[in-house]
Design a protein around this motif. Structure first.
Motif, PDB file in Angstrom:
ATOM      1  N   SER A  30      38.764  18.490  22.247  1.00 34.69           N
ATOM      2  CA  SER A  30      39.742  18.068  23.261  1.00 34.69           C
ATOM      3  C   SER A  30      40.639  19.238  23.618  1.00 34.69           C
ATOM      4  CB  SER A  30      40.567  16.876  22.767  1.00 34.69           C
ATOM      5  OG  SER A  30      41.398  17.263  21.685  1.00 34.69           O
ATOM      6  N   LYS A  31      41.288  19.109  24.793  1.00 34.88           N
ATOM      7  CA  LYS A  31      42.187  20.156  25.278  1.00 34.88           C
ATOM      8  C   LYS A  31      43.267  19.503  26.126  1.00 34.88           C
ATOM      9  CE  LYS A  31      38.966  21.035  29.050  1.00 34.88           C
ATOM     10  NZ  LYS A  31      38.028  21.968  29.638  1.00 34.88           N
ATOM     11  N   SER A  32      44.474  20.090  26.088  1.00 35.88           N
ATOM     12  CA  SER A  32      45.574  19.568  26.899  1.00 35.88           C
ATOM     13  C   SER A  32      46.558  20.686  27.224  1.00 35.88           C
ATOM     14  CB  SER A  32      46.290  18.426  26.175  1.00 35.88           C
ATOM     15  OG  SER A  32      46.870  18.892  24.970  1.00 35.88           O
ATOM     16  N   GLY A  33      47.266  20.502  28.315  1.00 38.00           N
ATOM     17  CA  GLY A  33      48.284  21.459  28.728  1.00 38.00           C
ATOM     18  C   GLY A  33      47.740  22.712  29.380  1.00 38.00           C
ATOM     19  N   PRO A  34      47.041  22.587  30.515  1.00 36.74           N
ATOM     20  CA  PRO A  34      46.478  23.785  31.156  1.00 36.74           C
ATOM     21  C   PRO A  34      47.559  24.743  31.653  1.00 36.74           C
ATOM     22  CG  PRO A  34      46.288  21.892  32.621  1.00 36.74           C
ATOM     23  CD  PRO A  34      46.810  21.380  31.311  1.00 36.74           C
ATOM     24  N   TYR A  35      47.260  26.026  31.605  1.00 37.97           N
ATOM     25  CA  TYR A  35      48.160  27.051  32.150  1.00 37.97           C
ATOM     26  C   TYR A  35      47.328  28.251  32.586  1.00 37.97           C
ATOM     27  CZ  TYR A  35      47.736  29.387  27.580  1.00 37.97           C
ATOM     28  OH  TYR A  35      47.255  30.017  26.444  1.00 37.97           O
ATOM     29  N   ALA A  36      47.878  29.001  33.524  1.00 42.38           N
ATOM     30  CA  ALA A  36      47.215  30.211  34.017  1.00 42.38           C
ATOM     31  C   ALA A  36      47.665  31.396  33.177  1.00 42.38           C
ATOM     32  CB  ALA A  36      47.560  30.441  35.478  1.00 42.38           C
ATOM     33  N   THR A  37      46.724  32.277  32.880  1.00 40.63           N
ATOM     34  CA  THR A  37      47.039  33.470  32.104  1.00 40.63           C
ATOM     35  C   THR A  37      46.088  34.586  32.511  1.00 40.63           C
ATOM     36  OG1 THR A  37      47.477  34.301  29.864  1.00 40.63           O
ATOM     37  CG2 THR A  37      45.542  32.879  30.140  1.00 40.63           C
ATOM     38  N   GLU A  38      46.244  35.722  31.886  1.00 44.37           N
ATOM     39  CA  GLU A  38      45.378  36.867  32.121  1.00 44.37           C
ATOM     40  C   GLU A  38      44.922  37.396  30.769  1.00 44.37           C
ATOM     41  OE1 GLU A  38      46.258  41.053  34.107  1.00 44.37           O
ATOM     42  OE2 GLU A  38      46.332  39.416  35.557  1.00 44.37           O
ATOM     43  N   GLU A  39      43.629  37.728  30.677  1.00 44.78           N
ATOM     44  CA  GLU A  39      43.072  38.194  29.407  1.00 44.78           C
ATOM     45  C   GLU A  39      42.253  39.458  29.596  1.00 44.78           C
ATOM     46  OE1 GLU A  39      42.472  33.773  27.432  1.00 44.78           O
ATOM     47  OE2 GLU A  39      40.711  34.933  27.973  1.00 44.78           O
ATOM     48  N   SER A  40      42.164  40.197  28.505  1.00 44.96           N
ATOM     49  CA  SER A  40      41.255  41.340  28.454  1.00 44.96           C
ATOM     50  C   SER A  40      40.275  41.078  27.311  1.00 44.96           C
ATOM     51  CB  SER A  40      42.026  42.639  28.237  1.00 44.96           C
ATOM     52  OG  SER A  40      42.773  42.581  27.047  1.00 44.96           O
ATOM     53  N   CYS A  41      39.266  41.947  27.229  1.00 46.77           N
ATOM     54  CA  CYS A  41      38.228  41.774  26.219  1.00 46.77           C
ATOM     55  C   CYS A  41      37.774  43.151  25.756  1.00 46.77           C
ATOM     56  CB  CYS A  41      37.054  40.992  26.811  1.00 46.77           C
ATOM     57  SG  CYS A  41      35.713  40.706  25.651  1.00 46.77           S
ATOM     58  N   LEU A  42      37.557  43.295  24.477  1.00 45.95           N
ATOM     59  CA  LEU A  42      37.102  44.554  23.906  1.00 45.95           C
ATOM     60  C   LEU A  42      35.757  44.985  24.493  1.00 45.95           C
ATOM     61  CD1 LEU A  42      38.255  46.507  21.795  1.00 45.95           C
ATOM     62  CD2 LEU A  42      36.930  45.301  20.068  1.00 45.95           C
ATOM     63  N   SER A  43      34.969  44.022  24.948  1.00 47.94           N
ATOM     64  CA  SER A  43      33.652  44.321  25.505  1.00 47.94           C
ATOM     65  C   SER A  43      33.701  44.749  26.977  1.00 47.94           C
ATOM     66  CB  SER A  43      32.733  43.100  25.387  1.00 47.94           C
ATOM     67  OG  SER A  43      32.427  42.861  24.036  1.00 47.94           O
ATOM     68  N   LEU A  44      34.847  44.583  27.622  1.00 49.24           N
ATOM     69  CA  LEU A  44      34.967  44.860  29.056  1.00 49.24           C
ATOM     70  C   LEU A  44      36.196  45.711  29.352  1.00 49.24           C
ATOM     71  CD1 LEU A  44      34.410  41.199  30.228  1.00 49.24           C
ATOM     72  CD2 LEU A  44      32.686  43.012  30.227  1.00 49.24           C
ATOM     73  N   LEU A  45      36.194  46.350  30.497  1.00 53.34           N
ATOM     74  CA  LEU A  45      37.357  47.101  30.958  1.00 53.34           C
ATOM     75  C   LEU A  45      38.279  46.185  31.755  1.00 53.34           C
ATOM     76  CD1 LEU A  45      35.635  50.392  32.173  1.00 53.34           C
ATOM     77  CD2 LEU A  45      36.946  50.045  30.069  1.00 53.34           C
TER      78      LEU A  45
END
Length: 136
Positions: free
Chosen positions: A74-89
Motif C-alpha cells: 500500500s501507499k499513501s500521501g503522494p508528493y512530487a520530488t526529484e531524484e538522482s541515481c548512481l547508475s545515471l547522470l
C-alpha cells in the motif's frame, strides 16, 4: 565484495527475477557496494550491480536493510520530488508516496511486513522501480 555499478540502460530496463535462498549472498555484495558509495548513494537494487534478482538494500539512517523479493502492499500521501541515481547522470522529477507498506523476506528468509515513511520510503520506492525495470 564491492561490485562495479551497472550503467547500461537497456540492462537496467529489464525486470528482475524472484530471488531464492541461494541468492542471500547477493545481499552482502549490495552491503559492500553501498558502503563503498555511501557518499553518493542511499540505496541499491541488485540490477545496479549487474544481477537481475529482486533484492534491494536501503540505508535506514542507523543501519542498512536488505529486502529479498519486496512487494509494495500500500501507499499513501503522494508528493512530487526529484531524484538522482548512481547508475545515471543528472536528476529527474518523479512522484513518490510519504508512507508505504512492503512485504519481503529477510536474510534468514523469514517473511516480514514493514511500514516506511519519509525519505526512507522514497528510497525504497526508487529501488522497487529498479526491480520493475523503471529507470528514474
Amino acid at each position: 565484495m564491492i561490485k562495479p555499478i551497472m550503467k547500461e540502460v537497456l540492462f537496467l530496463q529489464g525486470k528482475s527475477q524472484e530471488a531464492t535462498k541461494a541468492d542471500v549472498s547477493i545481499g552482502q555484495d549490495l552491503q559492500d557496494t553501498l558502503l563503498a558509495h555511501r557518499d553518493a548513494c542511499v540505496g541499491m537494487a541488485a540490477n545496479m550491480i549487474g544481477i537481475k534478482k529482486r533484492i534491494i538494500i536501503v540505508n535506514m539512517g542507523f543501519a542498512n536493510l536488505v529486502l529479498y523479493n519486496p512487494v509494495l502492499i500500500s501507499k499513501s500521501g503522494p508528493y512530487a520530488t526529484e531524484e538522482s541515481c548512481l547508475s545515471l547522470l543528472g536528476s529527474r522529477p518523479t512522484t513518490r508516496y510519504e508512507e508505504i507498506v512492503v512485504t519481503f523476506r529477510n536474510q534468514n528468509w523469514q517473511e516480514q511486513t514493514m511500514t516506511f515513511t519519509g525519505f526512507t520510503a522514497q528510497i525504497v520506492q526508487h529501488e522497487l522501480d529498479h526491480l520493475e525495470g523503471i529507470v528514474i
